[in-house]
Enzyme design. Structure first.
Site, PDB file in Angstrom:
ATOM      1  CG  ASP A  95      -1.687   1.203   1.456  1.00 55.44           C
ATOM      2  OD1 ASP A  95      -2.357   1.634   0.505  1.00 55.44           O
ATOM      3  OD2 ASP A  95      -1.646   1.761   2.570  1.00 55.44           O
ATOM      4  CG  ASP A 138      -1.466   7.886   0.464  1.00 56.72           C
ATOM      5  OD1 ASP A 138      -1.117   9.061   0.622  1.00 56.72           O
ATOM      6  OD2 ASP A 138      -1.682   7.385  -0.655  1.00 56.72           O
ATOM      7  CG  ASP A 163      -2.365   2.705   6.275  1.00 56.94           C
ATOM      8  OD1 ASP A 163      -2.696   3.786   6.812  1.00 56.94           O
ATOM      9  OD2 ASP A 163      -2.584   2.459   5.079  1.00 56.94           O
TER      10      ASP A 163
END
Length: 262
Positions: free
Chosen positions: A29, A31, A207
């Site tokens: 991922d 961001d 996240d």
């Protein structure tokens, strides 16, 4: 399966190197995983050497590295320029490998009611902004957390209007309406069906709640799933690390291992 709370330095870290008979495919991922979260998507800071470090890791993995993001692929390319990586954008609606772009979404015009409603909401609430990702429409309220409940209620009402073709995804100070047909899980599965990813053990690091379907996909394939930070106390990821810096440290250690291996 609930995520464990171990970090890289504790007793159950991400393995630092694959066994000799194992080969990994790494999915990252962007961001909150590779980059620190910023007040606005365009305000993120990319460490100057990060693109070249990712390219070195990609070489060590025989090309089996992909960036998987809610951002469109064009934004991913801008962030990591001059490097261009295999990427899945808009939560899997776009996939690019070997410069070939595939679109997995439905008719973008189907999201027009959400575009109009999100634009009106942003115009009426200073500090919020909406984003058109073609196969998804996003409303950001990081600078106005007080209107988060109203933004999520609007998205829920729109989803009821648009029907089963769409799904509401609530992330970190953001709500998004996107097509159900494409997810980060479908993106990972699609790439794992092709070389150089096919036949490898998947490692996925993310996240946010938007990464949970990819965690589940990777877990079902016997892979390694890693959640970053404390934001999701309940996650199906196998391992938890504390910070973006921990992710960078682990990626660098994997690169060193691969470069020193025969």
């Amino acid at each position: 399966m609930a995520a464990q709370t171990d970090s890289l330095s504790e007793s159950n870290p991400i393995p630092h190197a694959p066994p000799a008979a194992d080969a990994w495919a790494v999915f990252l991922d962007v961001d909150g995983t590779l980059l620190e979260i910023a007040p606005a998507p365009e305000a993120v800071v990319v460490p100057g050497d990060l693109p070249s470090r990712l390219r070195a890791l990609e070489r060590g993995l025989g090309g089996a590295l992909a960036l998987v993001s809610g951002r469109p692929i064009a934004q991913i390319d801008d962030l990591f320029a001059p490097e261009r990586f295999t990427a899945a954008g808009v939560h899997g609606a776009e996939i690019r490998r070997d410069e070939a772009l595939r679109l997995l979404g439905d008719d973008p015009a189907g999201l027009d009611p959400a575009r109009r409603a999100f634009a009106e909401f942003a115009a009426a609430h200073d500090g919020t902004r909406w984003e058109d990702k073609r196969f998804a429409v996003t409303l950001h309220f990081r600078q106005r957390p007080d209107v988060g409940a109203a933004a999520e209620a609007l998205a829920g009402a729109l989803a009821s209007q648009l029907g089963d073709m769409v799904h509401v995804l609530a992330g970190k100070m953001v709500v998004e309406i996107r097509f159900r047909a494409a997810t980060k899980a479908t993106a990972v599965a699609s790439l794992l069906a092709e070389p150089p990813f096919a036949g490898r053990r998947p490692v996925y690091i993310g996240d946010d709640v938007t990464d949970e379907d990819a965690f589940a996909e990777v877990n079902g394939r016997g892979g390694i799933s890693v959640v970053v930070g404390p934001a999701m106390p309940a996650s199906c990821a196998h391992v938890r690390v504390a910070t973006v810096s921990d992710v960078h440290a682990w990626l660098d250690s994997l690169t060193r291992h691969l470069e020193s291996s025969p």
